[in-house]
Design a protein around this motif. Structure first.
Motif, short mmCIF file in Angstrom:
data_model
loop_
_atom_site.label_atom_id
_atom_site.label_comp_id
_atom_site.label_asym_id
_atom_site.label_seq_id
_atom_site.Cartn_x
_atom_site.Cartn_y
_atom_site.Cartn_z
N GLY A 12 -6.79 7.02 0.45
CA GLY A 12 -6.75 6.74 -0.78
C GLY A 12 -6.77 5.31 -1.11
O GLY A 12 -6.14 5.04 -2.32
N MET A 13 -6.89 4.48 -0.33
CA MET A 13 -6.77 3.01 -0.62
C MET A 13 -7.83 2.18 -0.25
O MET A 13 -8.65 2.65 0.45
N ASP A 14 -8.31 1.33 -0.95
CA ASP A 14 -9.49 0.36 -0.56
C ASP A 14 -8.61 -0.86 0.28
O ASP A 14 -7.96 -1.48 -0.12
N ILE A 15 -9.28 -0.65 1.52
CA ILE A 15 -8.58 -1.80 2.51
C ILE A 15 -9.78 -2.49 2.91
O ILE A 15 -10.68 -2.00 3.56
N THR A 20 -5.77 -7.86 8.03
CA THR A 20 -4.60 -8.18 7.17
C THR A 20 -3.85 -7.09 6.67
O THR A 20 -2.65 -7.21 6.55
N PHE A 21 -4.39 -5.96 6.83
CA PHE A 21 -3.80 -4.71 6.35
C PHE A 21 -2.68 -4.37 7.48
O PHE A 21 -1.51 -4.17 7.20
N GLN A 25 0.06 -6.05 5.24
CA GLN A 25 0.18 -5.15 4.00
C GLN A 25 0.78 -3.99 4.51
O GLN A 25 1.50 -3.44 3.73
N GLU A 26 0.57 -3.19 5.64
CA GLU A 26 0.93 -1.95 5.86
C GLU A 26 2.78 -2.15 6.06
O GLU A 26 3.35 -1.29 5.54
N PHE A 78 -12.40 2.75 9.71
CA PHE A 78 -12.93 1.35 10.43
C PHE A 78 -11.77 1.05 11.18
O PHE A 78 -11.90 0.39 12.39
N PHE A 79 -10.34 1.24 10.69
CA PHE A 79 -9.36 0.77 11.60
C PHE A 79 -8.80 1.94 12.10
O PHE A 79 -8.04 1.89 13.19
#
Length: 95
Positions: A12-15, A20-21, A25-26, A78-79
Motif C-alpha cells: 500500500g505504499m510507494d517505497i 532508507t525505509f 522510515q519503518e 524488492f525488499f
C-alpha cells in the motif's frame, strides 16, 4: 496489527529506497503507530513496545510472503524476499 502494517508497507505504499525505509522510515512509522494507539486510549501496558512490534512485523512479513508465493508477488517486493530470508536466518541461528 502487525499483519496490517506488513500489508501496508509491502502493498500500500510507494517505497523508493529499501535501505532508507528499513533503516529509518519503518521505525518511524512503527513509533507513530504505537503513539496513535496510545492517543486513542490503548493503555501503555496493552500497546506493544517498539521491539515487540518489530518482531511481530518480521513474522507478519514472513506470513505475507508465504501467502504471496501462492498468488503472485507484487508491491514493494524488492525488499520483502531479502527481509524474510534475514528473519528466517535469525531464527535458525538462535537455536
Amino acid at each position: 496489527c502487525a499483519k496490517d502494517l506488513a500489508y501496508l508497507f509491502v502493498c500500500g505504499m510507494d517505497i523508493e529506497d529499501e535501505a532508507t525505509f528499513e533503516q529509518g522510515q519503518e521505525r518511524a512509522y512503527l513509533q507513530l503507530y504505537i503513539a496513535e494507539l496510545q492517543a486513542r486510549g490503548v493503555a501503555d501496558h496493552e500497546a506493544p513496545n517498539l521491539e515487540e512490534l518489530g518482531k511481530a512485523l518480521d513474522l507478519a512479513y514472513c506470513d505475507l510472503y508465504r501467502w504471496m508465493c501462492g498468488w503472485g508477488i507484487w508491491g514493494n517486493s524488492f525488499f520483502l524476499e531479502a527481509r524474510v530470508q534475514r528473519v528466517l536466518d535469525s531464527i535458525t541461528t538462535e537455536d
